[in-house]
Design a protein around this motif. Structure first.
Motif, PDB file in Angstrom:
ATOM      1  N   ILE A 129     125.635  93.509  84.587  1.00  0.00           N
ATOM      2  CA  ILE A 129     125.262  92.210  84.018  1.00  0.00           C
ATOM      3  C   ILE A 129     124.010  91.711  84.730  1.00  0.00           C
ATOM      4  O   ILE A 129     124.005  91.483  85.943  1.00  0.00           O
ATOM      5  N   LEU A 130     122.934  91.558  83.976  1.00  0.00           N
ATOM      6  CA  LEU A 130     121.669  91.091  84.542  1.00  0.00           C
ATOM      7  C   LEU A 130     121.571  89.568  84.566  1.00  0.00           C
ATOM      8  O   LEU A 130     120.954  89.000  85.472  1.00  0.00           O
ATOM      9  N   LYS A 131     122.154  88.909  83.574  1.00  0.00           N
ATOM     10  CA  LYS A 131     122.040  87.459  83.485  1.00  0.00           C
ATOM     11  C   LYS A 131     123.206  86.912  82.668  1.00  0.00           C
ATOM     12  O   LYS A 131     123.686  87.552  81.730  1.00  0.00           O
ATOM     13  N   THR A 132     123.667  85.721  83.052  1.00  0.00           N
ATOM     14  CA  THR A 132     124.706  85.015  82.297  1.00  0.00           C
ATOM     15  C   THR A 132     124.293  83.560  82.129  1.00  0.00           C
ATOM     16  O   THR A 132     123.942  82.893  83.116  1.00  0.00           O
ATOM     17  N   TRP A 133     124.290  83.087  80.889  1.00  0.00           N
ATOM     18  CA  TRP A 133     124.006  81.681  80.607  1.00  0.00           C
ATOM     19  C   TRP A 133     125.260  81.036  80.012  1.00  0.00           C
ATOM     20  O   TRP A 133     125.931  81.633  79.156  1.00  0.00           O
ATOM     21  N   ARG A 134     125.552  79.807  80.422  1.00  0.00           N
ATOM     22  CA  ARG A 134     126.763  79.127  79.966  1.00  0.00           C
ATOM     23  C   ARG A 134     126.469  77.717  79.434  1.00  0.00           C
ATOM     24  O   ARG A 134     127.302  76.832  79.539  1.00  0.00           O
ATOM     25  N   GLU A 135     125.294  77.523  78.868  1.00  0.00           N
ATOM     26  CA  GLU A 135     124.956  76.182  78.366  1.00  0.00           C
ATOM     27  C   GLU A 135     125.688  75.861  77.063  1.00  0.00           C
ATOM     28  O   GLU A 135     126.010  74.703  76.801  1.00  0.00           O
ATOM     29  N   HIS A 136     125.932  76.877  76.234  1.00  0.00           N
ATOM     30  CA  HIS A 136     126.669  76.630  74.992  1.00  0.00           C
ATOM     31  C   HIS A 136     128.129  76.324  75.317  1.00  0.00           C
ATOM     32  O   HIS A 136     128.742  76.965  76.177  1.00  0.00           O
ATOM     33  N   LYS A 137     128.697  75.347  74.638  1.00  0.00           N
ATOM     34  CA  LYS A 137     130.066  74.913  74.900  1.00  0.00           C
ATOM     35  C   LYS A 137     131.071  75.501  73.903  1.00  0.00           C
ATOM     36  O   LYS A 137     132.274  75.309  74.080  1.00  0.00           O
ATOM     37  N   GLN A 138     130.582  76.177  72.887  1.00  0.00           N
ATOM     38  CA  GLN A 138     131.454  76.793  71.887  1.00  0.00           C
ATOM     39  C   GLN A 138     130.964  78.220  71.609  1.00  0.00           C
ATOM     40  O   GLN A 138     129.914  78.630  72.121  1.00  0.00           O
ATOM     41  N   PRO A 139     131.694  79.013  70.816  1.00  0.00           N
ATOM     42  CA  PRO A 139     131.324  80.418  70.604  1.00  0.00           C
ATOM     43  C   PRO A 139     129.881  80.604  70.155  1.00  0.00           C
ATOM     44  O   PRO A 139     129.355  79.829  69.354  1.00  0.00           O
ATOM     45  N   VAL A 140     129.264  81.637  70.713  1.00  0.00           N
ATOM     46  CA  VAL A 140     127.879  81.995  70.372  1.00  0.00           C
ATOM     47  C   VAL A 140     127.933  83.188  69.421  1.00  0.00           C
ATOM     48  O   VAL A 140     128.304  84.298  69.819  1.00  0.00           O
ATOM     49  N   TRP A 141     127.561  82.969  68.165  1.00  0.00           N
ATOM     50  CA  TRP A 141     127.670  84.006  67.143  1.00  0.00           C
ATOM     51  C   TRP A 141     126.403  84.844  66.985  1.00  0.00           C
ATOM     52  O   TRP A 141     126.451  85.928  66.418  1.00  0.00           O
ATOM     53  N   VAL A 142     125.275  84.323  67.453  1.00  0.00           N
ATOM     54  CA  VAL A 142     124.008  85.021  67.228  1.00  0.00           C
ATOM     55  C   VAL A 142     123.236  85.097  68.535  1.00  0.00           C
ATOM     56  O   VAL A 142     123.045  84.080  69.214  1.00  0.00           O
ATOM     57  N   THR A 143     122.804  86.306  68.890  1.00  0.00           N
ATOM     58  CA  THR A 143     121.850  86.505  69.987  1.00  0.00           C
ATOM     59  C   THR A 143     120.834  87.538  69.513  1.00  0.00           C
ATOM     60  O   THR A 143     121.210  88.601  68.995  1.00  0.00           O
ATOM     61  N   LYS A 144     119.557  87.231  69.656  1.00  0.00           N
ATOM     62  CA  LYS A 144     118.496  88.120  69.183  1.00  0.00           C
ATOM     63  C   LYS A 144     117.371  88.166  70.208  1.00  0.00           C
ATOM     64  O   LYS A 144     117.011  87.149  70.816  1.00  0.00           O
ATOM     65  N   TRP A 145     116.792  89.346  70.397  1.00  0.00           N
ATOM     66  CA  TRP A 145     115.574  89.480  71.180  1.00  0.00           C
ATOM     67  C   TRP A 145     114.374  89.189  70.299  1.00  0.00           C
ATOM     68  O   TRP A 145     114.397  89.465  69.099  1.00  0.00           O
ATOM     69  N   CYS A 146     113.320  88.673  70.902  1.00  0.00           N
ATOM     70  CA  CYS A 146     112.084  88.422  70.167  1.00  0.00           C
ATOM     71  C   CYS A 146     111.473  89.767  69.752  1.00  0.00           C
ATOM     72  O   CYS A 146     111.294  90.655  70.596  1.00  0.00           O
ATOM     73  N   PRO A 147     111.152  89.976  68.455  1.00  0.00           N
ATOM     74  CA  PRO A 147     110.656  91.282  68.009  1.00  0.00           C
ATOM     75  C   PRO A 147     109.237  91.596  68.466  1.00  0.00           C
ATOM     76  O   PRO A 147     108.830  92.759  68.441  1.00  0.00           O
ATOM     77  N   GLN A 148     108.455  90.589  68.856  1.00  0.00           N
ATOM     78  CA  GLN A 148     107.075  90.813  69.293  1.00  0.00           C
ATOM     79  C   GLN A 148     106.795  89.957  70.519  1.00  0.00           C
ATOM     80  O   GLN A 148     107.543  89.038  70.854  1.00  0.00           O
ATOM     81  N   GLY A 149     105.700  90.269  71.177  1.00  0.00           N
ATOM     82  CA  GLY A 149     105.296  89.455  72.323  1.00  0.00           C
ATOM     83  C   GLY A 149     106.112  89.745  73.569  1.00  0.00           C
ATOM     84  O   GLY A 149     106.363  90.908  73.915  1.00  0.00           O
ATOM     85  N   ASP A 150     106.557  88.699  74.234  1.00  0.00           N
ATOM     86  CA  ASP A 150     107.232  88.807  75.525  1.00  0.00           C
ATOM     87  C   ASP A 150     108.576  89.526  75.377  1.00  0.00           C
ATOM     88  O   ASP A 150     109.384  89.179  74.520  1.00  0.00           O
ATOM     89  N   LEU A 151     108.818  90.496  76.255  1.00  0.00           N
ATOM     90  CA  LEU A 151     110.078  91.237  76.222  1.00  0.00           C
ATOM     91  C   LEU A 151     111.258  90.419  76.718  1.00  0.00           C
ATOM     92  O   LEU A 151     112.410  90.786  76.484  1.00  0.00           O
ATOM     93  N   THR A 152     111.004  89.327  77.408  1.00  0.00           N
ATOM     94  CA  THR A 152     112.101  88.566  78.017  1.00  0.00           C
ATOM     95  C   THR A 152     112.581  87.405  77.159  1.00  0.00           C
ATOM     96  O   THR A 152     113.520  86.710  77.537  1.00  0.00           O
ATOM     97  N   ALA A 153     111.974  87.178  75.986  1.00  0.00           N
ATOM     98  CA  ALA A 153     112.334  86.035  75.142  1.00  0.00           C
ATOM     99  C   ALA A 153     113.489  86.400  74.223  1.00  0.00           C
ATOM    100  O   ALA A 153     113.535  87.499  73.649  1.00  0.00           O
ATOM    101  N   ALA A 154     114.432  85.469  74.085  1.00  0.00           N
ATOM    102  CA  ALA A 154     115.597  85.672  73.222  1.00  0.00           C
ATOM    103  C   ALA A 154     116.010  84.347  72.612  1.00  0.00           C
ATOM    104  O   ALA A 154     115.592  83.276  73.064  1.00  0.00           O
ATOM    105  N   MET A 155     116.846  84.405  71.557  1.00  0.00           N
ATOM    106  CA  MET A 155     117.350  83.197  70.908  1.00  0.00           C
ATOM    107  C   MET A 155     118.872  83.303  70.784  1.00  0.00           C
ATOM    108  O   MET A 155     119.458  84.384  70.887  1.00  0.00           O
ATOM    109  N   SER A 156     119.508  82.159  70.522  1.00  0.00           N
ATOM    110  CA  SER A 156     120.956  82.124  70.312  1.00  0.00           C
ATOM    111  C   SER A 156     121.305  81.006  69.341  1.00  0.00           C
ATOM    112  O   SER A 156     120.597  80.000  69.249  1.00  0.00           O
TER     113      SER A 156
END
Length: 540
Positions: A129-156
């Motif tokens: 496990i490289l990183k864990t985020w717990r800001e969401h208070k309910q189930p997270v159904w979507v996680t995606k990496w950014c298809p272009q640009g910065d390799l470290t950007a993601a959405m949820s």
């Protein structure tokens, strides 16, 4: 100077209506289906394949050789080359569920949401496990990496009604989108310039929202729908967006901010959308167990597949730098993932040979198969024996036909050249096995020589019977209607006065009359149907 006599060229028949379209043949070429059951029969909720980087030179083996399958409390990594399971990530709680496992485009890091609301980033090789985020208070159904640009950007996207942007080194989210009034169950990065800042999401509040993280926390554009939004898919151009709403797919124009099309080809809720064929085709899966293929010009269905269970997820896995379609992976509610593979070139030959070997092994005919292979190999060696393929210092001599020499032909060709037209027709009609192409070739040649009447006249009952039988077989084929009508009219002209003298001839003529009438009725029905279709097309 004598002219060389060549063999008669066979008549090339016009092709009939193709039973399958090009798209249908293409998607039916995805064969070698492999059914992969998931542990504990958990439904397959998500299948993802790393997005293609903007620079093709950045492709690595790792970024094109794996795809992720999410089911239950685990994420499985499969090889796109062998379709085998490489590793599984199970670092979730005992009562937790994993959602939307997505591989980064370099093939090294995977991100996933969970039922508890935590987002985790994993190293694929070590499963650490490289990183864990717990800001969401309910189930997270979507996680995606950014298809272009910065390799470290993601959405949820989460059931807490928010959309967030993340940066892998940071401990907190970089941006939060607020405005949805219900669960957010789908989302994607928009393609094109500034793709790391433009996002789209769909929610159970019946809206699709377009976000720009540079413009604040409010949505830049909102599309209201009549039902909950299950999936969204931006088209590669960045100006068109697809939204799965209940059992239909809405095509949205982002430039004009209005819907373009409404695709109502499924009977139940559409659960997933994906691109194929370099963005020229769109696939949709639904709870009715169907996968539909749409072309992106007129948004019409060009192919389809049926599965035994409701479809929850699907993905077209590409191969190589050009990202050609290689596998069609479909996740089912029954806990089974179907993988269909499209083989090409030498792979098809190898697969066919393997099927023959397995069949021979089951039937106990391996010795016969080995003898066939040996005979085929010896024939190829005999053909190539003594030939020089170096191409250097070799004079190429093309032998022409000797003056006046007649190439060896069939008996009916010889009879035709000698002017024995009736004999030529008898030879080709009574040949065993009968050749439809030879018969049509001869009758066409007789018509060109104005010798068709000569070949048909003066026949008795036994000589006329095979011609009428042949005519009854071919008269319904619309490709030969001109030729068969000429033969039929000539026979009636020559033998109409003798009808009633031979029962078999009368029976064949009556059968021919019935076939012609039914063909005329079918033709009238076809023209009426075509007229109705033209009227409907003009109305739309």
């Amino acid at each position: 100077m004598a002219v060389p006599v060549e063999r008669m060229q066979p008549l090339k028949l016009p092709p009939g209506p193709a039973p399958l379209t090009t798209d249908q043949r293409y998607w039916r070429s995805f064969k070698s289906q492999q059914l992969v059951p998931t542990p504990h029969s958990s439904p397959v909720t998500h299948i993802s394949f790393p997005s293609a980087p903007s620079n093709p030179l950045a492709l690595t083996t790792a970024s094109t050789d794996t795809f992720a399958v999410t089911s239950g409390a685990r994420i499985q990594i499969f090889s796109s080359r062998t379709r085998r399971l490489l590793r599984a990530i199970t670092r979730f709680g005992p009562d937790d569920h994993a959602y939307s496992g997505s591989i980064r485009r370099d093939g090294r890091v995977l991100i996933a949401g969970s039922e508890s609301g935590a987002i985790q980033a994993f190293d694929i090789n070590s499963r650490a496990i490289l990183k864990t985020w717990r800001e969401h208070k309910q189930p997270v159904w979507v996680t995606k990496w950014c298809p272009q640009g910065d390799l470290t950007a993601a959405m949820s996207c989460s059931d807490d009604r928010t959309v967030r942007l993340w940066d892998l080194p940071s401990e907190e989210s970089q941006w939060t989108g607020v405005g949805h009034g219900d669960y957010v169950r789908c989302g994607e990065f928009m393609p094109g310039q500034g793709s790391g800042n433009l996002l789209v999401s769909g929610s159970y509040d019946q809206t699709v929202r377009l976000w720009d993280s540079r413009a604040g926390a409010k949505a830049a554009m909102i599309f209201q729908h009549a039902s909950t939004v299950e999936s969204v898919l931006p088209m590669p151009g960045g100006t068109t967006l697809l939204a799965a709403v209940d059992n239909q797919i809405n095509v949205l124009d982002l430039v004009a901010a209005k819907p373009l099309e409404r695709l109502q080809n499924h009977q139940k809720t559409v659960t997933s959308l994906c691109l194929a064929s370099n963005g020229t085709r769109v696939l949709s899966g639904a709870l009715d167990g169907h996968v539909k293929v749409f072309e992106t010009m007129n948004w019409s269905v060009v192919a389809g597949l049926k599965y035994s269970s409701p479809v929850l997820s699907l993905c077209v896995v590409g191969a190589g730098v050009s990202r050609e379609d290689r596998h069609l992976a479909v996740g089912l509610h029954s806990g089974v993932m179907s993988i269909r593979t499209r083989l090409s070139g030498q792979q098809k030959v190898q697969a066919r040979e393997k099927e023959k070997e397995i069949k021979a092994l089951i039937e106990g005919t391996t010795e016969q198969l080995d003898r066939k292979k040996s005979k085929r190999r010896k024939k190829q060696e005999r053909i190539l024996r003594g030939k020089d393929f170096t191409g250097e210092g070799v004079d190429i001599v093309i032998d022409g036909n000797s003056r006046g020499k007649v190439k060896k032909g069939t008996p009916w060709e010889k009879a035709l050249r000698e002017g024995r037209y009736a004999s030529a027709l008898d030879l080709v009609i009574n040949a065993q096995p009968h050749s439809k192409q030879n018969t049509l070739t001869l009758i066409t040649a007789l018509r060109h020589r104005s010798a068709l009447r000569t070949a048909l006249k003066g026949r008795n009952e036994e000589e006329l019977e095979p011609i009428l039988k042949w005519l009854n077989k071919i008269v319904k084929d619309p490709r030969h209607i001109k030729l068969t009508s000429d033969v039929g009219f000539l026979i009636l002209d020559l033998y109409a006065q003798h009808l009633g003298e031979a029962p078999m001839i009368d029976k064949l003529v009556k059968k021919l009359h019935t076939a012609v009438r039914s063909s005329a009725e079918y033709s009238q029905q076809a023209h009426s149907t075509l007229g109705m279709l033209d009227l409907l097309t003009a109305g739309t």
